[in-house]
Motif scaffolding. Structure first.
Motif, PDB file in Angstrom:
ATOM      1  N   TYR A 136       6.518  -5.195   1.960  1.00  0.00           N
ATOM      2  CA  TYR A 136       6.084  -4.762   3.282  1.00  0.00           C
ATOM      3  C   TYR A 136       4.805  -4.393   3.716  1.00  0.00           C
ATOM      4  O   TYR A 136       3.901  -5.511   2.488  1.00  0.00           O
ATOM      5  CB  TYR A 136       6.886  -3.331   2.564  1.00  0.00           C
ATOM      6  CG  TYR A 136       8.012  -3.218   2.961  1.00  0.00           C
ATOM      7  CD1 TYR A 136       9.861  -2.463   3.330  1.00  0.00           C
ATOM      8  CD2 TYR A 136       9.167  -3.339   0.955  1.00  0.00           C
ATOM      9  CE1 TYR A 136      11.038  -3.097   3.444  1.00  0.00           C
ATOM     10  CE2 TYR A 136      10.668  -4.090   1.041  1.00  0.00           C
ATOM     11  CZ  TYR A 136      11.211  -3.558   1.933  1.00  0.00           C
ATOM     12  OH  TYR A 136      12.200  -2.917   1.727  1.00  0.00           O
ATOM     13  N   ASP A 137       4.930  -3.621   4.830  1.00  0.00           N
ATOM     14  CA  ASP A 137       3.176  -3.876   4.749  1.00  0.00           C
ATOM     15  C   ASP A 137       2.515  -2.587   4.295  1.00  0.00           C
ATOM     16  O   ASP A 137       1.329  -2.681   3.948  1.00  0.00           O
ATOM     17  CB  ASP A 137       3.453  -3.155   6.166  1.00  0.00           C
ATOM     18  CG  ASP A 137       3.630  -1.620   6.498  1.00  0.00           C
ATOM     19  OD1 ASP A 137       4.312  -0.595   5.730  1.00  0.00           O
ATOM     20  OD2 ASP A 137       3.438  -1.823   7.916  1.00  0.00           O
ATOM     21  N   LEU A 146      -6.085  -9.463   7.067  1.00  0.00           N
ATOM     22  CA  LEU A 146      -6.825  -8.348   6.297  1.00  0.00           C
ATOM     23  C   LEU A 146      -5.781  -7.646   5.550  1.00  0.00           C
ATOM     24  O   LEU A 146      -4.458  -7.033   6.316  1.00  0.00           O
ATOM     25  CB  LEU A 146      -7.253  -7.499   7.209  1.00  0.00           C
ATOM     26  CG  LEU A 146      -9.445  -8.137   7.324  1.00  0.00           C
ATOM     27  CD1 LEU A 146      -9.963  -7.149   8.447  1.00  0.00           C
ATOM     28  CD2 LEU A 146     -10.039  -8.556   6.139  1.00  0.00           C
ATOM     29  N   TRP A 147      -6.344  -7.044   4.240  1.00  0.00           N
ATOM     30  CA  TRP A 147      -5.435  -6.101   4.001  1.00  0.00           C
ATOM     31  C   TRP A 147      -6.099  -4.474   4.244  1.00  0.00           C
ATOM     32  O   TRP A 147      -7.222  -4.193   3.573  1.00  0.00           O
ATOM     33  CB  TRP A 147      -4.931  -6.429   2.107  1.00  0.00           C
ATOM     34  CG  TRP A 147      -4.524  -4.890   1.257  1.00  0.00           C
ATOM     35  CD1 TRP A 147      -4.449  -4.159   0.806  1.00  0.00           C
ATOM     36  CD2 TRP A 147      -2.693  -4.978   1.644  1.00  0.00           C
ATOM     37  NE1 TRP A 147      -4.158  -4.017   0.085  1.00  0.00           N
ATOM     38  CE2 TRP A 147      -2.567  -3.790   0.631  1.00  0.00           C
ATOM     39  CE3 TRP A 147      -1.992  -5.641   2.236  1.00  0.00           C
ATOM     40  CZ2 TRP A 147      -1.221  -3.767   0.085  1.00  0.00           C
ATOM     41  CZ3 TRP A 147      -0.243  -5.583   2.143  1.00  0.00           C
ATOM     42  CH2 TRP A 147      -0.262  -4.097   1.120  1.00  0.00           C
ATOM     43  N   PRO A 148      -5.312  -3.610   4.430  1.00  0.00           N
ATOM     44  CA  PRO A 148      -5.647  -2.751   4.454  1.00  0.00           C
ATOM     45  C   PRO A 148      -7.055  -1.465   4.028  1.00  0.00           C
ATOM     46  O   PRO A 148      -6.388  -1.829   2.161  1.00  0.00           O
ATOM     47  CB  PRO A 148      -5.131  -1.218   5.842  1.00  0.00           C
ATOM     48  CG  PRO A 148      -4.126  -2.030   5.787  1.00  0.00           C
ATOM     49  CD  PRO A 148      -3.848  -3.297   5.144  1.00  0.00           C
ATOM     50  N   ASP A 149      -8.080  -0.668   3.966  1.00  0.00           N
ATOM     51  CA  ASP A 149      -8.597  -0.271   2.341  1.00  0.00           C
ATOM     52  C   ASP A 149      -7.540   0.325   1.984  1.00  0.00           C
ATOM     53  O   ASP A 149      -8.067   0.673   1.241  1.00  0.00           O
ATOM     54  CB  ASP A 149     -10.292   0.392   2.994  1.00  0.00           C
ATOM     55  CG  ASP A 149     -11.171  -1.209   3.673  1.00  0.00           C
ATOM     56  OD1 ASP A 149     -10.625  -2.215   2.783  1.00  0.00           O
ATOM     57  OD2 ASP A 149     -12.451  -1.217   3.751  1.00  0.00           O
ATOM     58  N   ALA A 150      -7.594   1.797   3.053  1.00  0.00           N
ATOM     59  CA  ALA A 150      -6.693   2.429   2.779  1.00  0.00           C
ATOM     60  C   ALA A 150      -5.686   2.431   2.137  1.00  0.00           C
ATOM     61  O   ALA A 150      -5.622   3.124   0.817  1.00  0.00           O
ATOM     62  CB  ALA A 150      -5.758   2.984   3.748  1.00  0.00           C
ATOM     63  N   LEU A 151      -4.925   1.261   2.037  1.00  0.00           N
ATOM     64  CA  LEU A 151      -3.908   1.007   0.830  1.00  0.00           C
ATOM     65  C   LEU A 151      -4.012   0.346  -0.371  1.00  0.00           C
ATOM     66  O   LEU A 151      -4.249   0.521  -1.942  1.00  0.00           O
ATOM     67  CB  LEU A 151      -3.264  -0.721   1.376  1.00  0.00           C
ATOM     68  CG  LEU A 151      -2.107   0.224   2.300  1.00  0.00           C
ATOM     69  CD1 LEU A 151      -1.285  -0.898   3.083  1.00  0.00           C
ATOM     70  CD2 LEU A 151      -0.654   1.033   1.975  1.00  0.00           C
ATOM     71  N   ALA A 152      -5.905  -0.403   0.039  1.00  0.00           N
ATOM     72  CA  ALA A 152      -6.328  -0.844  -1.677  1.00  0.00           C
ATOM     73  C   ALA A 152      -6.999   0.361  -2.426  1.00  0.00           C
ATOM     74  O   ALA A 152      -6.947   0.208  -3.442  1.00  0.00           O
ATOM     75  CB  ALA A 152      -7.375  -2.002  -1.093  1.00  0.00           C
ATOM     76  N   GLY A 153      -7.181   1.055  -1.510  1.00  0.00           N
ATOM     77  CA  GLY A 153      -8.170   1.843  -2.412  1.00  0.00           C
ATOM     78  C   GLY A 153      -9.976   1.891  -2.630  1.00  0.00           C
ATOM     79  O   GLY A 153     -10.439   2.903  -2.648  1.00  0.00           O
ATOM     80  N   GLU A 154     -10.160   0.737  -2.155  1.00  0.00           N
ATOM     81  CA  GLU A 154     -11.256   0.750  -2.766  1.00  0.00           C
ATOM     82  C   GLU A 154     -11.488  -0.918  -1.102  1.00  0.00           C
ATOM     83  O   GLU A 154     -11.093  -1.543  -0.883  1.00  0.00           O
ATOM     84  CB  GLU A 154     -11.509  -0.358  -3.855  1.00  0.00           C
ATOM     85  CG  GLU A 154     -11.619   0.559  -5.214  1.00  0.00           C
ATOM     86  CD  GLU A 154     -12.328  -0.216  -6.009  1.00  0.00           C
ATOM     87  OE1 GLU A 154     -13.366  -0.670  -6.426  1.00  0.00           O
ATOM     88  OE2 GLU A 154     -10.880  -1.451  -6.644  1.00  0.00           O
ATOM     89  N   THR A 155     -12.571  -0.753  -1.011  1.00  0.00           N
ATOM     90  CA  THR A 155     -13.258  -1.741  -0.536  1.00  0.00           C
ATOM     91  C   THR A 155     -13.618  -2.813  -0.811  1.00  0.00           C
ATOM     92  O   THR A 155     -13.526  -2.952  -1.705  1.00  0.00           O
ATOM     93  CB  THR A 155     -14.242  -1.496   0.731  1.00  0.00           C
ATOM     94  OG1 THR A 155     -15.835  -1.242  -0.013  1.00  0.00           O
ATOM     95  CG2 THR A 155     -14.166   0.064   1.378  1.00  0.00           C
TER      96      THR A 155
END
Length: 606
Positions: A411-412, A169-178
């Motif tokens: 990077y993460d 999973l790519w974190p929602d906090a980094l994606a800016g959207e779910t």
């Protein structure tokens, strides 16, 4: 380490493969076959299973194709690879062809008699490619024949298996959207257009839409697969289900189905129209399957491409954070290289040594992977634009060499790509300084550019070239490519190039990388990543400009200060002040001392 350095395969192994392919083509009653550097997802990088062009010809560049006929095997490459291709293919059997100057249709018309039959794999060519080639062949009597199975696969006895990289999973906090919010946004776009569904064929589109990342392609954290998104936001993903662990399936929810790849064909033939398909990215076979049931097709751009290209504040923040760590690692490398330079005559240093040192420094900064094979070219190797060092080509770095280092990291929280060019010691040819300064001026011109909304990459490409043009020089690659946020380091569709007509928009991240290459002598390239943002205008115009994300010193020893204007010196000094302020707290005392000297204002030294 992330980059391997296997010995380059001897070109002598490739002619027998060419002969085997010709026998297979004759068996199929074909007069030729097209072998692209592509997979079914049209990504720039391919897995080992899809590396047909390299397996057949020996050419390892990231763009190009081969057309095989009974008497010829043309390897079509653009300006980036015209030096490289000559070192990788057996020139007694393969002929480099300058492309796009030489059009495939014209080459085929000369190579084959009227009535020739050219085979192609419809999964490896987009509908637009095939349509344009068929149009160009009109009147030639040459026909394109889709093949149910790829003849290269038929003669490749030890072809690797398809990749099965685990999905995370790519974190929602980094994606800016779910992922649910993204699906709803794309579904609303389909409903507005009156379309029932869209077929997604690009791996980075699938990965961005569902906030997932994968390990199918080295250095590109994408999940290979196809997807159908419907007007209600439901998504069906077609790939190997074994790639999806339970926690990822649970996070995606019931509105996302994970189905085996074998289910794609029946799904495409049972769609209700209109169905959006992107002729520029979707395989010809996807169109053919939908058309086979007379389903209405609405040709249009992949609905994910533009939302993915325009990064939101969370994605940009992640990219800024990644560039801080990467800038520290690159600064550490540049400091280390300066320390090695005085002893090069007595203590050998090679291109592989530099590559490994840079990876070691990035690992210490939390890198997950490199974002592409590092380009470390010393002296004449720097003139090979996409040079990749191997054990066989590995060159010792000599005193006075010009060293080009183009590299990046995953990077993460984001993706980086940076190029620096520097002299190894003081005994370099001072003739390098003038072209280096012109390249630097081109980078500064893009960095400082402000322009009205609606301007495209083609409109500003000349800004990077004008200083070189004034000296009768140029470079044979685009000035900039799009970059993904924790995705592919080369991301479409936006570019800064002579042919890019896509308007630039806020949030887009691009590279800024003019260069100059003198074959057999040296190469120069300087690259920063930049993000588009809105800028204030005194008369209220809707204006855009760039913020530079990359933070590492630009070597000043190769600059001819007298060629720079006051504004250009001011930009360089301001940039170096930023590098000092943001990178110096992240490095140790030795590197900090070096960085202080490397970022001193040029204006005080002129």
């Amino acid at each position: 380490m992330f980059q391997s350095f296997d010995s380059k395969s001897s070109p002598e192994i490739h002619p027998p493969r060419l002969a085997d392919l010709r026998r297979e083509l004759a068996r199929r009653d074909l007069d030729g076959f097209m072998v692209p550097r592509a997979d079914a997802h049209q990504g720039e990088y391919v897995s080992g299973r899809d590396a047909r062009l390299a397996w057949l010809t020996g050419f390892t560049g990231s763009a190009g194709f081969c057309v095989v006929t009974p008497d010829q095997a043309g390897v079509f490459v653009d300006g980036r690879y015209r030096v490289q291709v000559k070192t990788e293919v057996d020139l007694a059997h393969f002929t480099p062809v300058n492309w796009p100057e030489t059009k495939p249709a014209i080459w085929l018309a000369e190579a084959l008699p009227e009535g020739g039959r050219i085979g192609y794999d419809p999964w490896l060519h987009t509908r637009r490619e095939i349509t344009e080639l068929e149009k160009a062949l009109t009147g030639s009597g040459i026909a394109l024949i889709a093949q149910a199975t790829n003849p290269v696969d038929t003669i490749w006895p030890d072809q690797p298996e398809a990749p099965v990289g685990p999905v995370r999973l790519w974190p929602d906090a980094l994606a800016g959207e779910t992922a649910a919010e993204k699906r709803a946004r794309i579904a609303a776009d389909l409903r507005k257009a009156g379309q029932h569904a869209a077929v997604l064929t690009q791996a980075d589109s699938l990965s961005w839409l569902l906030n997932i990342r994968g390990a199918d392609i080295p250095k590109n954290p994408v999940v290979q697969g196809f997807a159908i998104i419907e007007e209600n936001g439901h998504v069906a993903v077609f790939t190997n289900p074994a790639k999806f662990p339970g926690e990822v399936r649970a996070a995606l929810g019931n509105e996302v189905q994970i189905l085996p790849l074998e289910a794609l064909t029946p799904a495409l033939t049972n769609l209700s129209g209109p169905v959006r398909l992107d002729a520029g990215t979707a395989p010809d076979q996807v169109f053919a399957l939908v058309e086979s049931m007379d389903t209405e097709i609405a040709e249009g751009r992949d609905p994910v491409i533009m939302p993915k290209a325009c990064k939101n504040p969370a994605e940009i923040a992640g990219m800024r954070a990644a560039h801080l760590q990467d800038g520290a690692a690159v600064s550490e490398l540049l400091c280390w290289l300066d320390a090695q330079a005085p002893g090069l005559a007595a203590a050998p240093l090679t291109e592989i040594d530099v590559t490994r040192k840079l990876e070691e420094l990035r690992v210490a900064r939390g890198i997950l992977d490199i974002s592409f094979d590092s380009i470390v070219g010393a002296g004449p190797h720097g003139a090979i634009m996409h040079y990749r060092v191997t054990e066989k080509s590995n060159r010792r770095i000599l005193p006075g060499d010009i060293l080009l280092v183009d590299s990046g990291g995953q990077y993460d929280n984001g993706t980086t790509d940076i190029t620096r060019t520097l002299p190894m010691g003081r005994d370099y040819d001072i003739g390098v300084r003038r072209p280096y300064t012109r390249v630097l001026q081109g980078m500064i011109a893009i960095s400082r550019a402000q322009f009205p909304r609606g301007v495209a990459g083609a409109h500003i490409d000349a800004l990077a070239r004008a200083p070189l043009w004034s000296e009768g020089m140029d470079f044979d690659h685009g000035t900039g490519h799009g970059v993904g946020a924790g995705l592919s380091v080369h991301e479409g569709p936006v570019r800064i190039s002579r042919v890019s007509d896509i308007p630039l928009r806020p949030g887009m991240i691009l590279s800024n990388e003019p260069g100059y290459y003198r074959e057999g002598a040296f190469g120069i390239r300087l690259e920063n990543l930049i993000v588009l943002r809105e800028v204030e205008s005194p008369d209220g115009r809707d204006m855009l400009g760039f913020e530079t994300l990359t933070l590492a010193p630009l070597d000043r020893r190769l600059i001819e200060p007298g060629l720079l204007s006051g504004e250009e010196i001011g930009w360089l000094d301001s940039y170096h002040a930023r590098v000092w302020d943001e990178i110096s707290p992240l490095v140790g005392p030795e590197v900090r001392d070096w960085l202080y000297l490397a970022t001193r204002p040029l204006g005080r030294l002129v």
